[in-house]
Design a protein around this motif. Sequence first.
Motif, mmCIF file in Angstrom:
data_model
loop_
_atom_site.group_PDB
_atom_site.id
_atom_site.type_symbol
_atom_site.label_atom_id
_atom_site.label_comp_id
_atom_site.label_asym_id
_atom_site.label_seq_id
_atom_site.Cartn_x
_atom_site.Cartn_y
_atom_site.Cartn_z
ATOM 1 N N ILE A 189 0.876 -1.179 0.000
ATOM 2 C CA ILE A 189 0.000 0.000 0.000
ATOM 3 C C ILE A 189 0.913 1.229 0.000
ATOM 4 C CG2 ILE A 189 -1.769 1.285 1.282
ATOM 5 C CD1 ILE A 189 -2.747 -1.491 2.312
ATOM 6 N N SER A 190 1.802 1.285 0.989
ATOM 7 C CA SER A 190 2.743 2.409 1.089
ATOM 8 C C SER A 190 3.963 1.902 1.859
ATOM 9 C CB SER A 190 2.075 3.559 1.848
ATOM 10 O OG SER A 190 3.041 4.353 2.494
ATOM 11 N N THR A 191 5.148 2.125 1.318
ATOM 12 C CA THR A 191 6.360 1.663 2.017
ATOM 13 C C THR A 191 6.517 2.415 3.344
ATOM 14 O OG1 THR A 191 7.705 3.223 0.761
ATOM 15 C CG2 THR A 191 7.576 0.965 -0.089
ATOM 16 N N GLY A 200 -1.315 2.670 -2.500
ATOM 17 C CA GLY A 200 -1.814 3.808 -1.725
ATOM 18 C C GLY A 200 -0.661 4.714 -1.337
ATOM 19 N N GLY A 201 0.227 4.978 -2.308
ATOM 20 C CA GLY A 201 1.402 5.815 -2.038
ATOM 21 C C GLY A 201 0.951 7.171 -1.504
ATOM 22 N N ARG A 202 1.682 7.683 -0.500
ATOM 23 C CA ARG A 202 1.273 8.940 0.130
ATOM 24 C C ARG A 202 2.293 10.035 -0.122
ATOM 25 N NH1 ARG A 202 1.003 8.913 5.231
ATOM 26 N NH2 ARG A 202 1.901 6.906 5.763
ATOM 27 N N GLY A 203 1.775 11.225 -0.415
ATOM 28 C CA GLY A 203 2.645 12.377 -0.606
ATOM 29 C C GLY A 203 2.485 13.344 0.548
ATOM 30 N N PHE A 210 10.570 3.709 -1.834
ATOM 31 C CA PHE A 210 11.214 3.089 -0.675
ATOM 32 C C PHE A 210 11.222 4.014 0.538
ATOM 33 C CE2 PHE A 210 15.251 5.431 -0.866
ATOM 34 C CZ PHE A 210 15.260 5.873 -2.181
ATOM 35 N N SER A 211 11.380 3.395 1.710
ATOM 36 C CA SER A 211 11.396 4.136 2.978
ATOM 37 C C SER A 211 12.551 3.637 3.832
ATOM 38 C CB SER A 211 10.082 3.916 3.736
ATOM 39 O OG SER A 211 8.998 4.294 2.927
ATOM 40 N N VAL A 212 13.228 4.591 4.459
ATOM 41 C CA VAL A 212 14.407 4.261 5.268
ATOM 42 C C VAL A 212 14.087 4.611 6.725
ATOM 43 C CG1 VAL A 212 16.887 4.687 5.539
ATOM 44 C CG2 VAL A 212 15.811 5.008 3.293
ATOM 45 N N ASN A 222 11.874 19.713 -0.007
ATOM 46 C CA ASN A 222 12.628 18.545 -0.471
ATOM 47 C C ASN A 222 12.090 17.926 -1.754
ATOM 48 O OD1 ASN A 222 10.342 17.460 0.611
ATOM 49 N ND2 ASN A 222 11.332 16.796 2.489
ATOM 50 N N ASP A 223 11.628 18.743 -2.675
ATOM 51 C CA ASP A 223 11.269 18.203 -3.988
ATOM 52 C C ASP A 223 12.506 18.251 -4.871
ATOM 53 O OD1 ASP A 223 8.694 18.013 -3.150
ATOM 54 O OD2 ASP A 223 7.928 19.689 -4.352
ATOM 55 N N ILE A 224 12.679 17.233 -5.687
ATOM 56 C CA ILE A 224 13.825 17.221 -6.604
ATOM 57 C C ILE A 224 13.273 17.442 -8.013
ATOM 58 C CG2 ILE A 224 15.836 15.905 -7.392
ATOM 59 C CD1 ILE A 224 16.020 16.243 -4.426
ATOM 60 N N CYS A 242 11.247 13.640 -8.079
ATOM 61 C CA CYS A 242 11.325 12.887 -6.812
ATOM 62 C C CYS A 242 10.673 13.692 -5.696
ATOM 63 C CB CYS A 242 12.803 12.643 -6.486
ATOM 64 S SG CYS A 242 13.121 12.131 -4.790
ATOM 65 N N GLY A 243 9.944 12.988 -4.832
ATOM 66 C CA GLY A 243 9.362 13.616 -3.654
ATOM 67 C C GLY A 243 9.783 12.850 -2.409
ATOM 68 N N ILE A 244 9.833 13.554 -1.292
ATOM 69 C CA ILE A 244 10.280 12.928 -0.041
ATOM 70 C C ILE A 244 9.248 13.217 1.050
ATOM 71 C CG2 ILE A 244 12.134 12.857 1.702
ATOM 72 C CD1 ILE A 244 14.049 13.818 -0.530
ATOM 73 N N LEU A 245 8.829 12.166 1.715
ATOM 74 C CA LEU A 245 7.864 12.323 2.813
ATOM 75 C C LEU A 245 8.506 11.767 4.083
ATOM 76 C CD1 LEU A 245 4.932 12.887 3.858
ATOM 77 C CD2 LEU A 245 4.425 10.513 3.267
ATOM 78 N N ILE A 261 11.995 7.976 6.385
ATOM 79 C CA ILE A 261 12.197 8.872 5.246
ATOM 80 C C ILE A 261 11.698 8.131 4.005
ATOM 81 C CG2 ILE A 261 13.888 10.291 3.992
ATOM 82 C CD1 ILE A 261 14.097 10.870 6.905
ATOM 83 N N GLY A 262 10.553 8.554 3.493
ATOM 84 C CA GLY A 262 9.970 7.902 2.317
ATOM 85 C C GLY A 262 10.385 8.656 1.067
ATOM 86 N N ILE A 263 10.962 7.943 0.136
ATOM 87 C CA ILE A 263 11.473 8.590 -1.085
ATOM 88 C C ILE A 263 10.822 7.949 -2.308
ATOM 89 C CG2 ILE A 263 13.559 9.102 -2.440
ATOM 90 C CD1 ILE A 263 15.137 9.078 0.192
ATOM 91 N N GLY A 264 10.269 8.787 -3.162
ATOM 92 C CA GLY A 264 9.659 8.283 -4.394
ATOM 93 C C GLY A 264 10.354 8.915 -5.586
ATOM 94 N N ILE A 265 10.932 8.091 -6.444
ATOM 95 C CA ILE A 265 11.626 8.621 -7.626
ATOM 96 C C ILE A 265 10.935 8.100 -8.879
ATOM 97 C CG2 ILE A 265 13.822 8.777 -8.879
ATOM 98 C CD1 ILE A 265 15.283 8.339 -6.262
HETATM 99 C C1 BTN Z 1 5.720 14.401 -1.918
HETATM 100 O O1 BTN Z 1 4.532 14.712 -1.806
HETATM 101 O O2 BTN Z 1 6.451 15.074 -2.641
HETATM 102 C C2 BTN Z 1 6.276 13.220 -1.166
HETATM 103 C C3 BTN Z 1 6.140 11.940 -1.936
HETATM 104 C C4 BTN Z 1 6.744 10.758 -1.223
HETATM 105 C C5 BTN Z 1 6.475 9.455 -1.930
HETATM 106 C C6 BTN Z 1 7.208 8.311 -1.311
HETATM 107 S S1 BTN Z 1 7.153 6.862 -2.309
HETATM 108 C C7 BTN Z 1 7.819 5.921 -1.016
HETATM 109 C C8 BTN Z 1 7.182 6.406 0.261
HETATM 110 N N1 BTN Z 1 5.920 5.736 0.495
HETATM 111 C C9 BTN Z 1 4.885 6.567 0.428
HETATM 112 O O3 BTN Z 1 3.679 6.248 0.579
HETATM 113 N N2 BTN Z 1 5.303 7.804 0.180
HETATM 114 C C10 BTN Z 1 6.741 7.864 0.063
#
Ligand code: BTN
Length: 338
Positions: free
Chosen positions: A100-102, A127-130, A145-147, A186-188, A196-199, A214-218
């Motif tokens: 659903i979301s890492t 269900g990736g979350r931003g 991925f999430s660290v 932290n938007d790339i 790339c976005g970072i949550l 630290i959730g990173i989506g590229i």
């Molecule tokens: C943003 O809104 O810019 C942040 C986006 C973050 C997306 C990543 S993808 C991996 C991790 N899991 C999630 O559900 N969200 C973050």
Amino acid sequence: MNCLAKQDWSTRDKMLELFMSAPNRTISGEQLSAALNVSRTAIWKQIKTLESNGFEFSATPRVGYRLTHVPDELIGPLVSPHLNKACRLGQTILWAPERISTNDTAIELAHEGAVHGLVVTAARQTGGRGRQGRAWQSPAGGMWFSVLVRNPCALSQAGDLTLLASVAVHRALHESGVETKIKWPNDILVDGRKICGILAQMRADGETVDYAVIGIGINANFHRDALPPDVSDHATTILTECGQPVDRPLLLARILNQLDTLYSSLAQGAGGFAAVREEWKTHAHTLGRTVHVRLGDTFITGYAEDVDERGVLLVRDYAGVRHELHSGEVLFSTSEKL
Ligand code: BTN
């Protein structure tokens, strides 16, 4: 995550390690079953599961299985050969074809006592979350991925933590030949479009951050057209920009190596972070421009002057009042879509 699931991924990853280190990537079912202490049927099931996830094998009677194709998924045995010896992040990488979301999985595992450096990855998220409660499109081919980092910093430095993650991603993308700018916090971006976005989600205990995920989506190896039009208007992907895919396991290892190095700077307190902040500013897309920062339903419009030692954006409005922005969404024109 139940015990059976844990058992499954560790057998799968050990099996992949055995294949990758075997001569000609060939091993007999008997050798696999002895090395992994599971039945031949269990081995066959793992092979079938791997095949359904893009791995390819050939089977020769009396010789065994040969691994003939490895997809570039964010799987432990593909990432770890690229990690620095001393890197404390990515010692455990939990991959699944779909989550659903890492971030959700990593937070769940953090509650269960998972150790510093755990990385949770997925080929796709449903269900990736931003940030700001938005959904995050996560099709196959991306890097989701999430660290988990434990006790990374004081609560007052929480803003630094996210800036630092964006510097790590910026550096790693540069190593992989992708030139980017960073938009606060932290938007790339590549050419003004988000790649790339970072949550970052944190749990604080008093004045210290107990742990952060630290959730990173590229947006990596899929075309921009795979995103819904309202997203692709302002987003892009590595494949679209570079015309070729990136080696995803290598890029993940580079990000983890950079993050690990940069986290040591946080351990030295605000002074340690100063150099990272200067680096962030060098690559910033936000500073020195007129910005509109959306805070809920209102906007602050002004000149983005600086980011301070807490990672706070300083914006001076037309009346000369300086605003300290701890969170919010920066737009470069009020019509820009998010
Ligand atoms: C943003 O809104 O810019 C942040 C986006 C973050 C997306 C990543 S993808 C991996 C991790 N899991 C999630 O559900 N969200 C973050």
